[in-house]
Design an enzyme around this catalytic site. Structure first.
Site: not given
Length: 449
Positions: A85, A280, A296, A393
């Protein structure tokens, strides 16, 4: 219609690829060439990757970067991050540099206990089972000595075993709930092996006892499995500084910044829609380091989101406060991690990551990853309440757009320079690209435009 296949896993890698491309691709040569182009040049390394999972065809690359200037508990670190990302690594790096000048990140390991359960059904007298469990309790330890010997030598092992009556929620449902310390390993295989032996011990002891009727001896083991929810394997990371040191240098006073920032955190504490996106962003920083260190991330994600709802409503994993002129921002998060076992000694890039971090133990890695999540959240909230999230972004996303357009290095340089003082949007980037190429519209470009 594609025909089903039996014994696919037993085919060679070459045969698997041939079947896949014959069944699903028109341009077979191109599909094969793409898969082979992502193989590792060194056969030994590629074989290692092939053996990690079943039915391996190729490798799927994810960018691997570092976020430098993290001061965590007095130690300077460059943190490895594996993520696709845009802006995540840049944001973490910016936060790290910001807090480097203000004391850095401080962490506290609150607990390291992990939990597993034997889920079983029992239709007999509940008090009789409870009394019997107390009588045979030590047998669970003695019957697992072969499994626990190495872990105990490292300071870990079985901490506690309890009988849980869950029949009020599901008829005849009970649990053996066990708590474990697994030291520097994540411990899944260790925990599950112990749980399976606990189930055998319970069934054998009940069957051999004269206290139970034949009907009561029909204990049905449903499953034996660790829980990825680890509310007693928790780390806290925090940053703090006087309000006056929060000068953004963009016309927003420290007092106004703190007010806006605190309000944004509070919204994430009370509004689940916002909390989901808020968390998130935290997981961007956490997952990237979890992946880079061979842990994991699915288990970590599950635990963190469950922890966010532990008080009955989903809410923010981070919190802030202002007391006596001091701004404090912190995260409290469950992280069940390992620095030995699994991929840590097999995957070359995982070994590189752990070497980069100075070979941390599991608790130190908990601190590092919690700090990364906090840094990411601080960067996101700082952008949201000041310049807006899209400015940074989209400038990072610009290169993705230009790569899709197959822009040359020279064209990229010109377009990036243009958007230093202009708002980045996909249509604006395409328009500037078309202008430089001397075409009227995107349809005049190559098929990839």
């Amino acid at each position: 219609m594609t025909n089903p296949i039996k014994g696919f896993s037993k085919l060679s890698k070459k045969a698997k690829i041939e079947w896949i491309v014959n069944q699903y691709f028109d341009n077979k040569e191109e599909a094969i060439a793409l898969l082979e182009s992502y193989w590792h040049d060194e056969a030994k390394t590629q074989q290692l990757h092939d053996d990690f999972i079943e039915n391996t065809l190729s490798n799927f690359y994810t960018p691997y970067g570092v976020a430098p200037n993290f001061l965590i508990d007095g130690k300077m670190l460059a943190i490895p991050m594996a993520i696709e990302e845009s802006s995540v690594v840049a944001a973490a790096s910016k936060s790290a540099s910001f807090w480097l000048q203000r004391g850095g990140f401080k962490t506290t390991i609150q607990a390291t206990t992990k939990i597993g359960h034997v889920h079983f059904m029992y239709k007999g007298d509940v008090q009789k089972l409870a009394n019997f469990f107390e009588q045979i309790k030590t047998q669970f330890w003695s019957d697992t000595q072969d499994i626990t010997a190495n872990m105990e030598a490292r300071g870990g092992g079985i901490l506690k075993i309890d009988l849980k009556d869950k029949s009020a929620e599901l008829a005849n449902y009970f649990q053996l709930e066990a708590r474990f310390e697994t030291c520097d390993s994540m411990g899944a295989n260790f925990i599950n092996s112990c749980l399976e032996q606990f189930a055998k011990t319970l069934q054998n002891a009940v069957n051999q006892s004269d206290l139970f009727s034949d009907a009561e001896k029909q204990i049905q083991i449903v499953m034996c499995i660790l829980s990825n929810y680890t509310p007693q394997c928790v780390v806290k990371a925090e940053v703090s500084c006087p309000i006056a040191q929060l000068d953004e240098g963009n016309g927003v006073s420290p007092e106004e910044f703190v007010e806006k920032f605190s309000r944004a955190v509070r919204i994430a504490e009370i509004e689940p829609y916002r909390a989901t996106t808020h968390n998130k962003g935290i997981m961007n920083g956490i997952d990237a380091v979890v992946v880079a260190t061979g842990n994991d991330y699915r288990a970590i994600e599950a635990a963190c989101h469950t922890y966010a709802a532990k008080d009955g409503k989903y809410q923010s994993l981070t919190h802030c406060e202002v007391k006596n002129g001091i701004f404090k921002f912190w995260i409290e998060v469950p992280l069940a991690l390992g620095t030995v076992g699994g991929l840590t000694s097999l995957h070359p890039m995982v070994k590189f990551s752990l070497d980069l971090l100075g070979r941390p133990n599991a608790q130190q890695l908990m601190s590092i990853i919690a700090a990364s999540g906090l840094a990411q959240n601080f960067a996101a909230l700082r952008a949201l309440v000041t310049t807006g999230i899209q400015k940074g972004h989209m400038k990072m996303h610009l290169l993705n757009i230009l790569n899709q357009l197959e822009a040359t290095d020279t064209e990229k340089e010109q377009i990036v320079d243009h958007f230093k003082n202009n708002t980045v949007t996909h249509s604006a980037a395409v328009a500037k690209f078309c202008e430089i190429r001397g075409v009227k519209n995107p349809e005049s470009l190559s098929k990839n435009a």
